[in-house]
Design a protein around this motif. Sequence first.
Motif, PDB file in Angstrom:
ATOM      1  N   ARG A 143       9.923 -14.391 -28.150  1.00 48.12           N
ATOM      2  CA  ARG A 143      10.425 -15.006 -29.377  1.00 48.12           C
ATOM      3  C   ARG A 143      11.942 -14.939 -29.349  1.00 48.12           C
ATOM      4  N   LYS A 144      12.586 -15.949 -29.965  1.00 46.74           N
ATOM      5  CA  LYS A 144      14.039 -16.083 -29.946  1.00 46.74           C
ATOM      6  C   LYS A 144      14.576 -16.167 -31.365  1.00 46.74           C
ATOM      7  N   TYR A 145      15.755 -15.589 -31.561  1.00 44.89           N
ATOM      8  CA  TYR A 145      16.393 -15.545 -32.887  1.00 44.89           C
ATOM      9  C   TYR A 145      17.892 -15.787 -32.757  1.00 44.89           C
TER      10      TYR A 145
ATOM     11  N   THR B 212      12.149  -4.206 -26.638  1.00 43.82           N
ATOM     12  CA  THR B 212      13.566  -4.262 -26.296  1.00 43.82           C
ATOM     13  C   THR B 212      14.124  -5.615 -26.700  1.00 43.82           C
ATOM     14  N   ALA B 213      15.204  -5.613 -27.451  1.00 42.52           N
ATOM     15  CA  ALA B 213      15.912  -6.845 -27.796  1.00 42.52           C
ATOM     16  C   ALA B 213      16.872  -7.150 -26.655  1.00 42.52           C
TER      17      ALA B 213
ATOM     18  N   VAL C 144      12.978 -11.304 -27.542  1.00 41.15           N
ATOM     19  CA  VAL C 144      12.104 -10.154 -27.330  1.00 41.15           C
ATOM     20  C   VAL C 144      10.905 -10.646 -26.545  1.00 41.15           C
ATOM     21  N   GLU C 145      10.563  -9.948 -25.459  1.00 45.30           N
ATOM     22  CA  GLU C 145       9.399 -10.304 -24.662  1.00 45.30           C
ATOM     23  C   GLU C 145       8.217  -9.448 -25.088  1.00 45.30           C
TER      24      GLU C 145
ATOM     25  N   ASN D 212       2.977 -12.556 -32.258  1.00 47.89           N
ATOM     26  CA  ASN D 212       2.730 -13.072 -33.612  1.00 47.89           C
ATOM     27  C   ASN D 212       2.813 -11.989 -34.682  1.00 47.89           C
ATOM     28  N   SER D 213       2.560 -10.744 -34.327  1.00 46.23           N
ATOM     29  CA  SER D 213       2.601  -9.661 -35.314  1.00 46.23           C
ATOM     30  C   SER D 213       3.969  -8.972 -35.383  1.00 46.23           C
ATOM     31  N   PHE D 214       4.897  -9.385 -34.549  1.00 42.55           N
ATOM     32  CA  PHE D 214       6.226  -8.779 -34.493  1.00 42.55           C
ATOM     33  C   PHE D 214       6.996  -9.011 -35.793  1.00 42.55           C
TER      34      PHE D 214
END
Length: 147
Positions: free
Chosen positions: A5-7, A94-95, A112-113, A121-123
């Motif tokens: 996921r990317k932010y 780990t970010a 984050v991998e 999905n629960s992150f």
Amino acid sequence: MEIERKYLPLDLPANLNDYKCHKIEQAYLNTAPVVRIRKQDDEYFLTYKGGGMMAREEYNLPLNEKSYYHLREKADGNIITKTRFLIPLEDGHTAELDIFEGKFAGMLLVEVEFSSIEDANSFVPPKWFGKDVTNDGHYHNSYLSKI
């Protein structure tokens, strides 16, 4: 399989220089599917990535320095340069905070991998992560290589 996921981070950790980091340079030989070469510190890789946003196939093969620079001359578009900081999170993930340089200087992206789609999905991201851009292809480095 790569699941991430990317932010767009809102700010940087105060003690950023306390974290391990890597200097990364990467170039693209193809963007659909993605065929990328990367220099990370003193290591070199050729990467294939399949289609998808949060989850996609990914294969990494080692390269030597000579092969990397030979292929780099054949790359299309922008060469992406960045410093990647590895920041441990309280939940055990780990970010990977990328601070871009060169043409994209000032751009920040945190990834984050995950080991599974369910885990992704629960992150629950920390507040400093900002907007989730996982499903926006404009934040893939392969897209940045073309603009």
